[in-house]
Design a protein around this motif. Structure first.
Motif, PDB file in Angstrom:
ATOM      1  N   PRO A  84      53.767  32.224  49.842  1.00  0.00           N
ATOM      2  CA  PRO A  84      55.133  31.664  49.732  1.00  0.00           C
ATOM      3  C   PRO A  84      56.588  31.560  50.474  1.00  0.00           C
ATOM      4  O   PRO A  84      56.451  33.176  50.383  1.00  0.00           O
ATOM      5  CB  PRO A  84      54.503  30.924  48.023  1.00  0.00           C
ATOM      6  CG  PRO A  84      53.467  31.232  47.886  1.00  0.00           C
ATOM      7  CD  PRO A  84      53.096  31.927  48.864  1.00  0.00           C
ATOM      8  N   GLY A  85      57.030  31.262  50.588  1.00  0.00           N
ATOM      9  CA  GLY A  85      58.405  32.341  51.240  1.00  0.00           C
ATOM     10  C   GLY A  85      58.458  32.890  52.245  1.00  0.00           C
ATOM     11  O   GLY A  85      58.854  34.766  52.332  1.00  0.00           O
ATOM     12  N   CYS A  86      57.396  32.909  53.245  1.00  0.00           N
ATOM     13  CA  CYS A  86      57.191  33.497  54.213  1.00  0.00           C
ATOM     14  C   CYS A  86      57.814  34.891  56.018  1.00  0.00           C
ATOM     15  O   CYS A  86      57.639  35.463  55.615  1.00  0.00           O
ATOM     16  CB  CYS A  86      56.409  32.877  55.128  1.00  0.00           C
ATOM     17  SG  CYS A  86      56.987  31.349  56.613  1.00  0.00           S
ATOM     18  N   GLY A  87      59.116  34.355  55.241  1.00  0.00           N
ATOM     19  CA  GLY A  87      60.096  34.564  55.996  1.00  0.00           C
ATOM     20  C   GLY A  87      59.995  35.378  57.231  1.00  0.00           C
ATOM     21  O   GLY A  87      60.119  34.680  57.966  1.00  0.00           O
ATOM     22  N   PHE A 138      57.929  26.221  46.434  1.00  0.00           N
ATOM     23  CA  PHE A 138      56.989  26.694  46.553  1.00  0.00           C
ATOM     24  C   PHE A 138      57.472  26.414  44.837  1.00  0.00           C
ATOM     25  O   PHE A 138      56.505  26.825  44.018  1.00  0.00           O
ATOM     26  CB  PHE A 138      56.517  27.636  47.161  1.00  0.00           C
ATOM     27  CG  PHE A 138      57.368  28.720  46.748  1.00  0.00           C
ATOM     28  CD1 PHE A 138      57.694  29.820  44.700  1.00  0.00           C
ATOM     29  CD2 PHE A 138      58.580  29.139  47.904  1.00  0.00           C
ATOM     30  CE1 PHE A 138      58.905  30.507  45.539  1.00  0.00           C
ATOM     31  CE2 PHE A 138      59.337  30.434  47.600  1.00  0.00           C
ATOM     32  CZ  PHE A 138      59.327  30.675  46.602  1.00  0.00           C
ATOM     33  N   THR A 139      58.432  26.795  44.396  1.00  0.00           N
ATOM     34  CA  THR A 139      59.151  27.054  43.361  1.00  0.00           C
ATOM     35  C   THR A 139      58.797  25.393  42.064  1.00  0.00           C
ATOM     36  O   THR A 139      59.385  25.429  40.764  1.00  0.00           O
ATOM     37  CB  THR A 139      61.155  27.513  43.071  1.00  0.00           C
ATOM     38  OG1 THR A 139      61.406  26.334  43.379  1.00  0.00           O
ATOM     39  CG2 THR A 139      61.077  28.364  43.667  1.00  0.00           C
ATOM     40  N   HIS A 140      58.735  24.486  43.028  1.00  0.00           N
ATOM     41  CA  HIS A 140      58.399  23.230  42.263  1.00  0.00           C
ATOM     42  C   HIS A 140      57.052  22.509  41.638  1.00  0.00           C
ATOM     43  O   HIS A 140      56.044  22.285  42.823  1.00  0.00           O
ATOM     44  CB  HIS A 140      59.148  22.427  43.730  1.00  0.00           C
ATOM     45  CG  HIS A 140      60.057  20.650  43.210  1.00  0.00           C
ATOM     46  ND1 HIS A 140      58.769  19.501  43.050  1.00  0.00           N
ATOM     47  CD2 HIS A 140      60.193  20.008  41.825  1.00  0.00           C
ATOM     48  CE1 HIS A 140      58.850  18.119  42.433  1.00  0.00           C
ATOM     49  NE2 HIS A 140      59.974  19.014  41.622  1.00  0.00           N
ATOM     50  N   SER A 141      57.069  22.967  41.116  1.00  0.00           N
ATOM     51  CA  SER A 141      55.086  22.646  40.718  1.00  0.00           C
ATOM     52  C   SER A 141      54.341  21.336  40.829  1.00  0.00           C
ATOM     53  O   SER A 141      53.978  21.377  41.593  1.00  0.00           O
ATOM     54  CB  SER A 141      55.125  22.809  38.461  1.00  0.00           C
ATOM     55  OG  SER A 141      55.728  23.713  38.690  1.00  0.00           O
ATOM     56  N   ILE A 176      56.823  32.611  35.309  1.00  0.00           N
ATOM     57  CA  ILE A 176      56.093  32.639  34.725  1.00  0.00           C
ATOM     58  C   ILE A 176      55.234  30.693  35.223  1.00  0.00           C
ATOM     59  O   ILE A 176      53.842  30.300  35.650  1.00  0.00           O
ATOM     60  CB  ILE A 176      56.003  32.625  33.051  1.00  0.00           C
ATOM     61  CG1 ILE A 176      56.372  33.442  32.842  1.00  0.00           C
ATOM     62  CG2 ILE A 176      54.547  31.751  32.196  1.00  0.00           C
ATOM     63  CD1 ILE A 176      56.250  33.421  30.925  1.00  0.00           C
ATOM     64  N   GLU A 177      56.113  30.085  35.558  1.00  0.00           N
ATOM     65  CA  GLU A 177      55.742  28.304  36.259  1.00  0.00           C
ATOM     66  C   GLU A 177      55.287  28.733  37.713  1.00  0.00           C
ATOM     67  O   GLU A 177      54.776  27.954  38.088  1.00  0.00           O
ATOM     68  CB  GLU A 177      57.563  27.770  36.396  1.00  0.00           C
ATOM     69  CG  GLU A 177      56.719  26.254  36.867  1.00  0.00           C
ATOM     70  CD  GLU A 177      58.537  25.267  36.636  1.00  0.00           C
ATOM     71  OE1 GLU A 177      58.494  24.766  37.622  1.00  0.00           O
ATOM     72  OE2 GLU A 177      59.288  26.145  35.661  1.00  0.00           O
ATOM     73  N   ILE A 178      56.330  29.701  38.075  1.00  0.00           N
ATOM     74  CA  ILE A 178      55.974  29.474  39.500  1.00  0.00           C
ATOM     75  C   ILE A 178      54.862  31.036  39.955  1.00  0.00           C
ATOM     76  O   ILE A 178      54.193  29.919  40.752  1.00  0.00           O
ATOM     77  CB  ILE A 178      57.070  30.989  40.451  1.00  0.00           C
ATOM     78  CG1 ILE A 178      58.281  29.641  40.766  1.00  0.00           C
ATOM     79  CG2 ILE A 178      56.635  31.528  42.072  1.00  0.00           C
ATOM     80  CD1 ILE A 178      59.350  30.626  41.132  1.00  0.00           C
TER      81      ILE A 178
END
Length: 323
Positions: A84-87, A138-141, A176-178
């Motif tokens: 996630p957030g591969c940059g 990826f922050t959106h469940s 925690i959610e992430i």
């Protein structure tokens, strides 16, 4: 190279506007740091990683250089690796060089530009590797749940790789959610390898987020430029200054943009007033004690199995498994 799997991209675009309007409407104005990374923001961050003051990237790379082989020995063959957030893909290259028979690599990004950047970097280095990009948040469940089901990632064993200190950008509850999202993405009895920035001297932290060359300031202010370009706004960047602060109570660096004067800014036709000295809070970077992070992970259903640190104790890579 596989076709990019995408979901709700219109919703992603709308969420940018909605998040900006909502953030600027708060008593403490704020903007989500996940929107830093347009093309220019990504390039500026790459410059930040090369700065003398910014220890994070070189310290983590030194850990990877020293311990990639040991990390690889703890992982099974034929894993799919999700980042996630591969940059830029620089750090995953260290792991891929030591892992055997990787099933596929799944860069998971909110930004098309960053997906393309990662693909362009990794494809020549690993021409036999199956790369299956995911475009989403990826922050959106709910999005993670739908994507993992539609791609069947949740029915196999995966390694979720989350390097850098990005988890520290989020409040403990959001972190925690992430990590619960990572729990889902790691699939059946999978793995999460995550980087955390450890507590250290206050001045070292402040310098890392306010370099002498002003690159971090340009990176922070570029968020306003992106809002101008994409959301029909009229921020005058010359009327905002970058500032970093260390919040002792919450154990985090905060980045702010400080208004130089009384002014009014419009975003998509909505007006927002600023008084002189008022700030927009753009980023947090939490710094952890290892025990505190272990307890945080447990609330996401993950247990700490192994850690690797540099000699100074500045940074840690943590291997987590589902409880």
């Amino acid at each position: 190279m596989s076709q990019v799997t995408t979901l709700m991209t219109t919703d992603i675009d709308n969420r940018f506007l909605n998040d900006v309007i909502a953030g600027l409407s708060q008593q403490q104005k704020n903007l989500p740091c996940k929107y830093f990374y347009d093309d220019n923001g990504a390039a500026l961050f790459e410059q930040i990683t090369e700065l003398d003051e910014y220890y994070v990237t070189r310290t983590e790379l030194s850990i990877l250089t020293k311990h990639s082989q040991a990390i690889a020995k703890l992982l099974p063959d034929n894993l799919s690796i999700i980042e996630p957030g591969c940059g830029s893909g620089k750090k995953i290259a260290y792991l891929l060089a030591h892992l055997v028979n990787v099933k596929s690599f799944v860069p998971f990004e909110i930004s098309n530009e960053m997906l393309n950047y990662s693909l362009a970097h990794l494809s020549p280095l690993f021409p036999e590797l199956a790369i299956s990009p995911l475009l989403g948040d990826f922050t959106h469940s709910q999005m993670v749940k739908q994507l993992s089901r539609e791609t069947q990632l949740d029915s196999q064993t995966n390694l979720v790789y989350f390097p850098g200190s990005t988890i520290g950008n989020f409040s403990p509850l959001k972190a925690i959610e992430i990590m619960k999202n990572f729990h889902r993405l790691c699939g059946i009895n999978g793995y999460v390898l995550i980087g955390i920035d450890l507590l250290k001297d206050r001045q070292v932290l402040l310098d890392a987020y306010d370099d002498k060359q002003g690159v971090t300031a340009a990176f922070n202010k570029n968020l306003l430029q992106r809002i101008n370009a994409e959301l029909n706004a009229d921020f005058d960047l010359s009327q905002f200054n970058h500032q970093s602060r260390f919040n002792e109570k919450l154990s985090r660096i905060e980045m702010h943009l400080i208004s130089n004067c009384d002014q009014t800014v419009t975003v998509n036709g909505e007006s927002f007033s600023f008084s002189q000295g008022e700030s927009i809070h753009t980023e947090n970077s939490h710094k952890y004690a290892l025990q505190a992070f272990t307890e945080l992970s447990a609330q996401a259903g993950l247990r700490l199995e192994q850690t690797w640190q540099d000699e100074q104790g500045y940074f840690a890579l943590c291997l987590l498994r589902p409880i």
